[in-house]
Design an enzyme around this catalytic site. Structure first.
Site, PDB file in Angstrom:
ATOM      1  N   ASP A 281       9.710  76.919  51.992  1.00 34.64           N
ATOM      2  CA  ASP A 281       9.557  77.315  53.414  1.00 34.64           C
ATOM      3  C   ASP A 281      10.613  78.331  53.842  1.00 34.64           C
ATOM      4  OD1 ASP A 281       7.941  75.082  53.203  1.00 34.64           O
ATOM      5  OD2 ASP A 281       8.850  73.997  54.874  1.00 34.64           O
TER       6      ASP A 281
ATOM      7  N   ARG B 195      19.025  75.105  28.781  1.00 33.19           N
ATOM      8  CA  ARG B 195      17.803  74.417  29.179  1.00 33.19           C
ATOM      9  C   ARG B 195      16.546  75.235  28.855  1.00 33.19           C
ATOM     10  NH1 ARG B 195      19.422  71.666  34.962  1.00 33.19           N
ATOM     11  NH2 ARG B 195      20.416  69.879  34.009  1.00 33.19           N
TER      12      ARG B 195
ATOM     13  N   GLY C  19      22.903  63.882  39.542  1.00 29.14           N
ATOM     14  CA  GLY C  19      24.184  63.573  40.176  1.00 29.14           C
ATOM     15  C   GLY C  19      25.386  64.249  39.547  1.00 29.14           C
TER      16      GLY C  19
ATOM     17  N   ASN D 198      16.057  67.419  47.265  1.00 25.06           N
ATOM     18  CA  ASN D 198      16.179  67.288  45.809  1.00 25.06           C
ATOM     19  C   ASN D 198      17.535  66.700  45.428  1.00 25.06           C
ATOM     20  OD1 ASN D 198      13.741  68.138  44.861  1.00 25.06           O
ATOM     21  ND2 ASN D 198      14.350  70.283  44.659  1.00 25.06           N
ATOM     22  N   THR D 199      18.519  66.888  46.308  1.00 22.32           N
ATOM     23  CA  THR D 199      19.871  66.419  45.999  1.00 22.32           C
ATOM     24  C   THR D 199      19.870  64.934  45.665  1.00 22.32           C
ATOM     25  OG1 THR D 199      20.813  68.052  47.505  1.00 22.32           O
ATOM     26  CG2 THR D 199      22.214  66.176  46.906  1.00 22.32           C
TER      27      THR D 199
ATOM     28  N   LEU E  97      24.572  71.016  41.985  1.00 21.33           N
ATOM     29  CA  LEU E  97      25.212  70.246  43.055  1.00 21.33           C
ATOM     30  C   LEU E  97      26.528  70.901  43.471  1.00 21.33           C
ATOM     31  CD1 LEU E  97      24.352  66.651  41.799  1.00 21.33           C
ATOM     32  CD2 LEU E  97      23.444  67.801  43.813  1.00 21.33           C
TER      33      LEU E  97
END
Ligand code: ADP
Length: 579
Positions: free
Chosen positions: A348, A407, A174, A168-169, A561
């Site tokens: 996972d 959000r 960014g 996903n990074t 991030l």
């Protein structure tokens, strides 16, 4: 480091909420005869008289004993309790016949024993590799961990299930949040570590672990410098990414998350980290309480054991792409909702860690964004940049929430609008030329060409293009502009920039989309994975979206991030340290 009794440390308590996922273990039939990892394991299952608990002891890779604690009425269950444990030991597995007349208790014992052994069952492998540290997952957290483990002198293998690194990074906007006195003072922005702490903690409704939040906000500036020291470039000015609540977001010069992956991959290569792509971790191996390695399925479909002398770092990301799992933890997240995530974000690591006893926290906290593409749910394709300079309008041409809100607040407000549909509206203050870019490196004109945005020289023309009443949209813009001038917004928006009065104007249709899973495996500030009894699982570390407890119920935009870098580094350093 605290010491634990052997028995205590290996108790695998399987939580009820996750049984469906735990049960989805490796398919026994085709995989050959299993052996077992030494240790003492516990599992429970409902039986006639209530919950029944089974303790399985494995010695020398064999099931040595099975003990049952049941509240079933004596008489009916006695025969099963007397016979099934011995049968399991004899068969070296749970596939044994039920005892006639006591089938319910028999099945409960088998089910509980199967759960106890879920993480301890080892199917044959084709080969074995060894190293000091194994990192599972090649996004930001995994790569940062691999680099730091190598810096600490460890030999490192990183496994990534996809054919490329980045997770996903690489598709994230960014933005990296960090207090940055140098840049912020040039822009006249006041900030502090305490303010970042407070906004992160309160922005997540105080559901996070304060110690983790403190580690995070203190480590973010240093993480930024670490990346810059490796040659990564950030813009000279900070901004406020959606939901960040404050201008401390650093935009990368390279598009989306590519700069992070490029920088960290180069550093990992330079340190001799061995990266295995298309290699999916299937199991974390825990023996006598300690995590000693993993089993992967490699690119050729072969099962390979990788022994890790110093530690395993779990950095597999979240589960927003796993529709079944996300709905099991939050029933409101229905399968029709799209996601911004890459297809590998299936949870996972959470399933693997839980099988060997890891505690999970905050699994019900799943973040949606109001900025999904109506067709695919992805984040790309909308025109706009700074929160300060765009607004949201619904199909009636009306604003309905402060665009500088959290959000979750913005998405919940959007869900209440007609067709759960809105337009992001901005002007030439955001996009000075048609070639100006959004944070996904797409130009305004490209978005218009693709049909994901509309443009016009007047508000009224734009309204016609997007099917909104022109007079209503005009009235909305006029009211917003009066608020900007008076520094007092009707919906309480605090971060106000320019008036919307400079042609051309842009409108991009958007819907709610599933974005980030705040919950995950429980860690402490050293990134050690914690079990159900609050003890660290020796040899297992975790970082990034696979972990819980850092963002509480709502993650601030731009904090992910930074989180992956801060905790990825800590996990790597600690896993890589000589034992
Ligand atoms: P983070 O931001 O926490 O680093 P990312 O989503 O960027 O998370 O990266 C996680 C990476 O882990 C992804 O590239 C994903 O494909 C990988 N991954 C997930 N599950 C497995 C697995 N079972 N084995 C190997 N890699 C995995």
């Amino acid at each position: 480091m605290k010491r634990f009794s052997r028995t205590f440390a290996v108790l695998a308590i399987v939580g009820a909420a996750s049984l469906a996922f735990v049960a989805a273990g490796p398919f026994a039939g085709a995989m050959g005869k299993p052996s077992y990892l030494n240790g003492v394991y516990e599992g429970s299952a409902p039986s006639h008289g209530g919950e029944l608990t089974v303790t399985v002891t494995v010695k020398k890779s064999k099931i040595a004993s099975v003990a049952v604690k049941a509240t079933d009425s004596a008489g009916i269950s006695d025969a099963a309790i007397a016979k099934i444990p011995a049968a399991i030991v004899k068969a070296q597995g749970v596939e044994v016949d039920a005892v006639a007349g006591a089938s319910e208790t028999s099945e409960a014992i088998k089910a509980a024993a199967a759960k106890a052994l879920a993480g301890a069952t080892l199917y044959p492998v084709a080969s074995t590799m060894k190293t000091d540290v194994v990192v599972i997952g090649g996004g930001n957290a995994g790569l940062a961990a691999a680099v730091e483990a190598a810096n600490a002198g460890a030999k490192v293998i990183l496994v990534e299930k996809m054919a490329f690194l980045g997770g996903n990074t690489i598709r994230a906007g960014g933005a990296y949040n960090a207090v940055d006195p140098e840049r912020q003072s040039r822009q006249g922005i006041e900030d502090s570590i305490d303010k970042h702490f407070q906004q992160t903690y309160e922005g997540g409704d105080k559901k996070a672990d304060p110690a983790l939040v403190r580690t995070f906000v203190e480590g973010a500036p240093e993480g930024l410098k670490w990346l810059e020291g490796m040659g990564m470039k950030f813009n000279d000015k900070v901004f406020t990414v959606l939901g960040a609540l404050w201008p401390r977001s650093h935009a990368t010069v390279d598009p989306v998350g590519t700069g992070f992956i490029k920088t960290l991959k180069a550093a990992a290569d330079g340190k001799g980290v061995k990266v295995l792509l298309e290699t999916k971790a299937d199991q974390i191996l825990r023996e006598d309480g300690k995590v000693t390695g993993i089993v992967v399925v490699d690119a050729a479909g072969k099962r390979v054991r990788i022994n890790a002398a110093r530690g395993v770092v779990l950095a597999t990301g979240g589960f927003a792409a796993n529709k079944e799992m996300r709905q099991a933890y939050d029933s409101r997240i229905t399968p029709n909702l799209g996601t911004t995530n890459h297809p590998g974000a299936m949870g996972d690591g959470i399933v693997m860690a839980e099988r060997i006893g890891a505690a999970l926290v905050g699994m019900e906290y799943i973040q949606m964004l109001p900025l999904g593409d109506p067709k695919t749910g992805v984040l790309e394709g909308w025109v706009g940049f700074n929160v300060e300079d765009y607004i949201y309008v619904n199909k009636d041409g009306k604003r309905f929430v402060s665009e500088a809100e959290r959000r979750d607040v913005m998405t919940q407000a959007l869900i209440k609008q007609r067709d759960q549909y809105m337009f992001v509206l901005c002007d030439a203050h955001s996009m000075p030329t048609p070639q100006s870019k959004n944070s996904f490196n797409e130009s305004a004109e490209d978005c218009v060409k693709k049909g994901t945005a509309f443009t016009a020289d007047t508000i009224e023309e734009l309204a016609v293009k997007i099917g909104v009443d022109p007079a209503a949209l005009r009235a909305t813009i006029d009211e917003y502009n009066r608020g900007v001038e008076a520094k007092s917004d009707a919906l309480g928006k605090k971060l106000l920039g320019n008036k919307l009065d400079k042609a051309p104007y842009y409108a991009s249709p958007r819907v709610p989309t599933v974005h980030h899973t705040m919950g995950g495996v429980k860690i402490d500030t050293a990134c050690r994975v914690i079990d159900a009894k609050g003890a660290a699982i020796p040899g297992l570390y975790a970082a990034g979206e696979v972990t819980g407890g850092i963002h509480g119920s709502n993650r601030l935009g731009g904090n992910a991030l930074a989180d992956t870098i801060v905790f990825g580094r800590i996990a790597g350093k600690n896993a890589g340290a000589k034992k």
